[in-house]
Design a protein around this motif. Sequence first.
Motif, mmCIF file in Angstrom:
data_model
loop_
_atom_site.group_PDB
_atom_site.id
_atom_site.type_symbol
_atom_site.label_atom_id
_atom_site.label_comp_id
_atom_site.label_asym_id
_atom_site.label_seq_id
_atom_site.Cartn_x
_atom_site.Cartn_y
_atom_site.Cartn_z
ATOM 1 N N MET A 1 0.861 -1.191 0.000
ATOM 2 C CA MET A 1 0.000 0.000 0.000
ATOM 3 C C MET A 1 0.892 1.233 0.000
ATOM 4 N N ASN A 2 0.620 2.167 -0.906
ATOM 5 C CA ASN A 2 1.494 3.333 -1.062
ATOM 6 C C ASN A 2 0.769 4.670 -0.964
ATOM 7 N N GLY A 3 -0.386 4.664 -0.302
ATOM 8 C CA GLY A 3 -1.090 5.924 -0.103
ATOM 9 C C GLY A 3 -1.889 6.374 -1.306
ATOM 10 N N ASP A 4 -2.237 7.649 -1.295
ATOM 11 C CA ASP A 4 -3.151 8.174 -2.321
ATOM 12 C C ASP A 4 -2.442 8.794 -3.525
ATOM 13 N N GLY A 5 -1.126 8.744 -3.552
ATOM 14 C CA GLY A 5 -0.386 9.309 -4.680
ATOM 15 C C GLY A 5 -0.043 10.767 -4.502
ATOM 16 N N ASN A 6 -0.577 11.378 -3.451
ATOM 17 C CA ASN A 6 -0.303 12.790 -3.186
ATOM 18 C C ASN A 6 0.517 12.987 -1.909
ATOM 19 N N ARG B 1 -13.366 -1.889 -3.608
ATOM 20 C CA ARG B 1 -13.144 -3.285 -3.980
ATOM 21 C C ARG B 1 -11.906 -3.427 -4.859
ATOM 22 N N GLU B 2 -11.694 -2.433 -5.708
ATOM 23 C CA GLU B 2 -10.540 -2.445 -6.609
ATOM 24 C C GLU B 2 -9.234 -2.392 -5.814
ATOM 25 N N GLU B 3 -9.199 -1.517 -4.789
ATOM 26 C CA GLU B 3 -8.000 -1.396 -3.956
ATOM 27 C C GLU B 3 -7.753 -2.672 -3.155
ATOM 28 N N ALA B 4 -8.830 -3.243 -2.638
ATOM 29 C CA ALA B 4 -8.711 -4.485 -1.871
ATOM 30 C C ALA B 4 -8.183 -5.616 -2.743
#
Length: 246
Positions: free
Chosen positions: A218-223, A234-237
């Motif tokens: 997991m690398n956060g929200d990109g910001n 669901r996509e992230e999971a």
Amino acid sequence: MSTKIYIDAGHGGADCGAVGINKIEEEDITLPVAKYLEAELKRHGISTKMSRTSDTAKSLEARAAEANSFGADIVCSIHCNAYEKSSANGTEVLICRKGGEAEKIAKKVLKQLISVLKTTERGVKEDGSLYILRKTIAPAVLCEIAFVTNKSDKEKIDEAAEQKAVAVAICKGICAYLGIKYKKEETKKVNKTKFKDENKMSAWAVDAIKKVSEAGIMNGDGNGNFRPKDTLTREEAAGIVAKLLD
């Protein structure tokens, strides 16, 4: 057919070998060096066989016979030196007699060991009395990597990183003799990003978040934010599960 190397971790079991400063035992250095060396050689496509992989005893006769049965092309025995006077120091490589392939291997290995350890070079020496050097069919070298009875020497070989460096040096020497280009071990890139919202996280969560981030799960929200309280889609999971399975 790949080259075969028999790696002999000196001593073991009831035979602890030399006892040095702070009661450090020779067998506790030779075994990890041998294990690191095995891994290094295997990375270069070289077949290996270890005389021991744990703190067990094995006779000199059994070691030589095993090396011969294995069909070793090179025998490398790993030891530490000791002397009653603590001033004795340095690194040397022993062979049965000069003028053959063993001497060529020994010179390559010694050069690399000195380069890494920065110890006194004691040279390549003949010792026809050592069983492992006399009774193996393949050219054999015995590395006396340093004196455990000398403070400066001992401090260069008593940590895991130092023992691995010794193994890398021996591998480089063997590779140089075999005409194989040494390949540096690849290290995985670690994401050590500190998230902007880290100061808003619970103390217990910071370490866990750091671990999943460094593992690339997991690398956060990109910001630059992790946003630990957000709900997963669901996509992230699915992405997390796929990375864990991978």
